[in-house]
Design a protein around this motif. Sequence first.
Motif, PDB file in Angstrom:
ATOM      1  N   LYS A   1       5.727 -31.196 -25.400  1.00 44.52           N
ATOM      2  CA  LYS A   1       6.730 -31.781 -24.558  1.00 44.52           C
ATOM      3  C   LYS A   1       7.574 -30.706 -23.923  1.00 44.52           C
ATOM      4  O   LYS A   1       7.566 -30.690 -22.669  1.00 44.52           O
ATOM      5  N   TRP A   2       8.457 -30.122 -24.577  1.00 48.67           N
ATOM      6  CA  TRP A   2       9.449 -28.957 -24.024  1.00 48.67           C
ATOM      7  C   TRP A   2       8.854 -28.298 -22.953  1.00 48.67           C
ATOM      8  O   TRP A   2       9.395 -27.967 -21.879  1.00 48.67           O
TER       9      TRP A   2
ATOM     10  N   LEU B   1      18.047 -28.142 -32.019  1.00 52.60           N
ATOM     11  CA  LEU B   1      17.412 -29.293 -31.921  1.00 52.60           C
ATOM     12  C   LEU B   1      17.949 -30.227 -33.112  1.00 52.60           C
ATOM     13  O   LEU B   1      18.530 -29.863 -33.913  1.00 52.60           O
TER      14      LEU B   1
ATOM     15  N   TYR C   1      16.946 -34.109 -35.168  1.00 49.26           N
ATOM     16  CA  TYR C   1      15.769 -35.156 -35.448  1.00 49.26           C
ATOM     17  C   TYR C   1      16.349 -36.379 -35.623  1.00 49.26           C
ATOM     18  O   TYR C   1      17.149 -36.659 -36.763  1.00 49.26           O
TER      19      TYR C   1
ATOM     20  N   GLY D   1      13.674 -41.533 -32.817  1.00 53.85           N
ATOM     21  CA  GLY D   1      13.264 -40.845 -31.603  1.00 53.85           C
ATOM     22  C   GLY D   1      12.578 -39.422 -31.550  1.00 53.85           C
ATOM     23  O   GLY D   1      12.077 -38.918 -30.470  1.00 53.85           O
TER      24      GLY D   1
ATOM     25  N   TRP E   1      12.311 -35.518 -32.374  1.00 49.56           N
ATOM     26  CA  TRP E   1      13.181 -34.169 -32.024  1.00 49.56           C
ATOM     27  C   TRP E   1      13.790 -34.311 -30.596  1.00 49.56           C
ATOM     28  O   TRP E   1      13.262 -34.851 -29.583  1.00 49.56           O
ATOM     29  N   LYS E   2      15.091 -34.038 -30.484  1.00 45.38           N
ATOM     30  CA  LYS E   2      16.023 -34.149 -29.213  1.00 45.38           C
ATOM     31  C   LYS E   2      16.541 -32.733 -29.200  1.00 45.38           C
ATOM     32  O   LYS E   2      16.953 -32.159 -30.243  1.00 45.38           O
TER      33      LYS E   2
END
Length: 382
Positions: free
Chosen positions: A314-315, A364, A366, A370, A372-373
């Motif tokens: 993702k990142w 990060l 969690y 949703g 990991w943000k």
Amino acid sequence: MYVIVYFLIFIMSSVSYAKIVTVRDIFIDSASIDKNTKIKTMIPEGTEVVVEGTKTSSWYQVFEGDNSKGYVQPDCVSLKGANLAITKICPLRSEPTETIPSVSTLAFGKEFKKFSLKTVSEQQIAFNGNLKWINSSLLKFIPEGLSDAELFEPAPIEEVVNLKKENAIISQYIDKTMYVSTALGVFMSYDAKKWYRIKKLESRKYEIAITQDGWLLADNLASRDYGKSFSEFFPSYAFPYKDSYVKSIMTSPQGNNAVYLTFSTRSDSSNITLFVLNRIEDGWKRIYPTVDGKVMSVPVEDTITSILNFINNKWINTNKYSKKRKLELEDINITGNGSKRTVSLGLRTSSSKVSKDYQVVLSLDYLMDGGWKIVDEKWRFI
């Protein structure tokens, strides 16, 4: 680099420290060349086999006089006074397994004065490309690697006997391993005579349980190789409280391999959260407390694996340089605990004209609904 170290740990954890062999000659059905007929293949005594699955089942053995008539499944019967009554037309088998043809059927209403309940464990073995369910009594477990001083510390039986046992269990799998949890760690034995402390676990008390596949569960960790290596079975990033601890862990006695994991806190014993795992692919379901009737789920995975997947999948494709430059991850280090982690990355960005190296720090968090943000992201040119 962290990624390489983690990969090596994974490879090492797959090394076998035990083997399973047949205790006598076994004949199994194999498909013939035309695939329409079956031929018998013999697995000689002492042959090492690979176990692909485990299942347990219960059977009633019924008798006429002193002679065994056969085995019938529990859903076909009910107790009628002191007798066992057949509640529907049901197959009768000569052995307690569904993989052999029935010898006859039992009529509705028939009663037996003499009967006994038997629990049977079966293993699915792989041999020469064939899969076959066989009774566990046909297999023998041979432990190996107990002399590895980095993994096991021999303990005199007198010491183990005198320790206060917080938990003691015996595996229902064919290894029949005994485990005891004490304030000094978890000890194991295959014969109740020679005991070993599992050095991969800390010298403290753990809540322990055994799955029907023989996996050792210790708090949120699991060992699939009899204590040689452990990985997170319930990820530490999803612990429900800041000061969570595993209050209890149980496996279902019904043979469906369900695992019940209860968390609490030492600061407030009224904090109770219960998760259940029925199938690994479905993840852990939080069944208490519920929020607005929703069942929250947590995947069965290691925290490090989860973060690596987030970074790689993702990142790496959504950061500020991903659209204009090629990115190469050269190093990674993960710190922190619980739902808050810090990831330090060594990153090289390259375009058609120039390459640059950066040190990137990601903060990060969690979120249960949703994943990991990224809370904070810092880039520093090297």
